[in-house]
Design an enzyme around this catalytic site. Sequence first.
Site, PDB file in Angstrom:
ATOM      1  N   GLN A  91      52.674 -12.886 -22.145  1.00 33.33           N
ATOM      2  CA  GLN A  91      53.894 -12.944 -22.955  1.00 33.33           C
ATOM      3  C   GLN A  91      55.158 -12.927 -22.089  1.00 33.33           C
ATOM      4  O   GLN A  91      55.105 -12.560 -20.915  1.00 33.33           O
ATOM      5  CB  GLN A  91      53.949 -11.732 -23.891  1.00 33.33           C
ATOM      6  CG  GLN A  91      52.864 -11.697 -24.940  1.00 33.33           C
ATOM      7  CD  GLN A  91      53.061 -10.522 -25.877  1.00 33.33           C
ATOM      8  OE1 GLN A  91      52.286  -9.594 -25.883  1.00 33.33           O
ATOM      9  NE2 GLN A  91      54.117 -10.554 -26.672  1.00 33.33           N
ATOM     10  N   HIS A  92      56.248 -13.287 -22.716  1.00 35.28           N
ATOM     11  CA  HIS A  92      57.623 -13.044 -22.230  1.00 35.28           C
ATOM     12  C   HIS A  92      58.131 -13.888 -21.064  1.00 35.28           C
ATOM     13  O   HIS A  92      59.327 -13.927 -20.819  1.00 35.28           O
ATOM     14  CB  HIS A  92      57.837 -11.570 -21.818  1.00 35.28           C
ATOM     15  CG  HIS A  92      57.256 -10.563 -22.744  1.00 35.28           C
ATOM     16  ND1 HIS A  92      57.601 -10.491 -24.073  1.00 35.28           N
ATOM     17  CD2 HIS A  92      56.332  -9.576 -22.543  1.00 35.28           C
ATOM     18  CE1 HIS A  92      56.922  -9.493 -24.641  1.00 35.28           C
ATOM     19  NE2 HIS A  92      56.152  -8.944 -23.736  1.00 35.28           N
ATOM     20  N   ASP A 129      49.118 -13.467 -25.204  1.00 34.35           N
ATOM     21  CA  ASP A 129      47.750 -13.009 -24.911  1.00 34.35           C
ATOM     22  C   ASP A 129      47.322 -11.811 -25.752  1.00 34.35           C
ATOM     23  O   ASP A 129      46.146 -11.688 -26.108  1.00 34.35           O
ATOM     24  CB  ASP A 129      47.534 -12.766 -23.413  1.00 34.35           C
ATOM     25  CG  ASP A 129      48.508 -11.776 -22.776  1.00 34.35           C
ATOM     26  OD1 ASP A 129      49.380 -11.234 -23.475  1.00 34.35           O
ATOM     27  OD2 ASP A 129      48.375 -11.561 -21.559  1.00 34.35           O
TER      28      ASP A 129
HETATM   29  O1  LIG Z   1      54.145  -7.900 -21.416  1.00 35.04           O
HETATM   30  C1  LIG Z   1      53.078  -7.812 -21.988  1.00 35.04           C
HETATM   31  C2  LIG Z   1      53.016  -7.447 -23.429  1.00 35.04           C
HETATM   32  O2  LIG Z   1      54.262  -7.137 -23.979  1.00 35.04           O
HETATM   33  C3  LIG Z   1      51.817  -8.043 -21.217  1.00 35.04           C
HETATM   34  O3  LIG Z   1      50.694  -7.622 -21.918  1.00 35.04           O
HETATM   35  C4  LIG Z   1      51.717  -9.511 -20.845  1.00 35.04           C
HETATM   36  O4  LIG Z   1      51.442 -10.266 -22.001  1.00 35.04           O
HETATM   37  C5  LIG Z   1      50.715  -9.750 -19.730  1.00 35.04           C
HETATM   38  O5  LIG Z   1      49.420  -9.462 -20.103  1.00 35.04           O
HETATM   39  P1  LIG Z   1      48.147  -9.393 -19.133  1.00 35.04           P
HETATM   40  O6  LIG Z   1      48.231 -10.509 -18.169  1.00 35.04           O
HETATM   41  O7  LIG Z   1      48.129  -8.046 -18.516  1.00 35.04           O
HETATM   42  O8  LIG Z   1      46.982  -9.553 -20.071  1.00 35.04           O
END
Ligand SMILES: O=C(CO)[C@@H](O)[C@H](O)COP(=O)(O)O
Length: 488
Positions: free
Chosen positions: A70-71, A243
Amino acid sequence: MLVAGIDSSTQSCKVVVRDAATGALVRSGRAAHPAGTEVDPAAWWAALQEAVTDAGGLDDVEAVSVGAQQHGMVCLDADGRVVRPALLWNDTRSAQAAADLIRELGDGDEAAGRQAWAEQVGVVPVASFTVTKLRWLADAEPENAARTAAVALPHDWLTWMLAGGPAAGLEALATDRGDASGTGYFNARTNSYLPEVLRRALRRGPDEELPHLPRVLGPAESAGRGSADGPAPGVLLGAGTGDNAAAALGVQARPGDVVVSVGTSGVVSGPSDTAPVDPTGIVAGFADATGRQLPLVCTLNAARVLTATADLLGVDVGRLSDLALEGPSGAGGLVLVPYLEGERTPDRPGATGAVHGLTLSTSTPAHLARAAVEGLLCGLADGIDALVEQGTRVDRVVLVGGGARSEAVRRVAPVVLGRPVVVPPPGESVADGAARQAAWAATGAAEAPEWGDEALDGESVTYDAPEDPAPGRAVRARYAQVRDLTDA
Ligand SMILES: O=C(CO)[C@@H](O)[C@H](O)COP(=O)(O)O
Ligand SMILES: Nc1ncnc2c1ncn2[C@@H]1O[C@H](COP(=O)(O)OP(=O)(O)O)[C@@H](O)[C@H]1O
């Protein structure tokens, strides 16, 4: 009919090909991502293609969806070229921008700003969110900000690349509410972008044009078809999602389930009908991938706490797990505060990790290994408490992510989290959720397909909560004593 799901997460890209009706796994593939918190999206695209090839290609696949970290801020110019490397969710350089945006919405008052963000947007900015990265860009790289004609997230951009990328035009960019809700300029409760928030972030005047934002698709809507010259020629493209929304879809989370992911990030999330309003910013009001809400708490430090501790002890993660299970519950008072990359929850972007309680008797590898596992789980336990405070029911924890492969994490989790912990067979919950979304888009059904046991690549294991909650409470109480002693 076959469908594919892609997980373009922080450390790697994974692809699963599954039977659309039963969910049975047909084949899979993966490829590594580069390290760092600033990444050229071209590296994700290369890894996606490598992972697709590793999975035997998508020629016989009807539909594909992308779930991704995300983000991440992906800025595109008017021709669809990437303006600068993407800033990832775990890049903390926009911490000051987050603080500024909070105060500005409260007319200089931080508490009022937090309340306003929670009510109007559903999240309170932290450095992870796209909106803060855009403010950083406007201040630090104004020429790049001025060139930015569209802003996308990793999954939006990869889906668009599958559709042809720049040749398809910026108007072809699409997203879903699960990922849009993590931008900081989309409200998951009202399902709408907040252009004035984006304008403020970019410091653009009332008459200045704003960057184009991806169209927000419904859960089973399609983003078009794969381009003829790409890795998914003619394949139906699902909307894709962030994700964590994909993971919730992948494990088919039901009311009372809280999904705890020990990946690069540590995540606690639970599908809900109610959007949280949390001015502390601990619980973010994200959306899920089915049309509902996904209140979520995220830490910056999870599986890599295990790898870092293993490196420190000169062992691999398997041995670290054995050592942690040899160590006593509570590690004899040794506590590892795991803020190795700064932290987001609690919001301490400049913090570092710490070890407290070293004595002659706790100076053993087993004590340190135990403290690492307990420390990362205590942060997640705080997250569960915050979700409960926002009204989420927690009957059981569904444990996913790479760190869930650690036997020590699995066994200590019910003690520290105080709930039964279900561990699905080792697999790829995010890619599975994306595949399930692809199957939904391909069938056009009213609901996502229900996949039964055939979709599980083995047996789920349940670790019961201990009858005596006292040891778990003691671990958390000791952690709480020292958690706030770290710097920043
Ligand atoms: O910033 C967040 C949720 O807000 C993280 O969960 C990212 O989405 C990255 O996820 P992973 O790579 O650790 O699964
Ligand atoms: N058996 C294990 N014990 C502890 N950590 C593990 C184990 N297997 C994988 N990991 C860790 O899990 C992380 C990858 O998890 P994953 O959920 O795929 O992350 P992401 O989705 O953020 O890229 C890596 O840091 C890896 O070292």
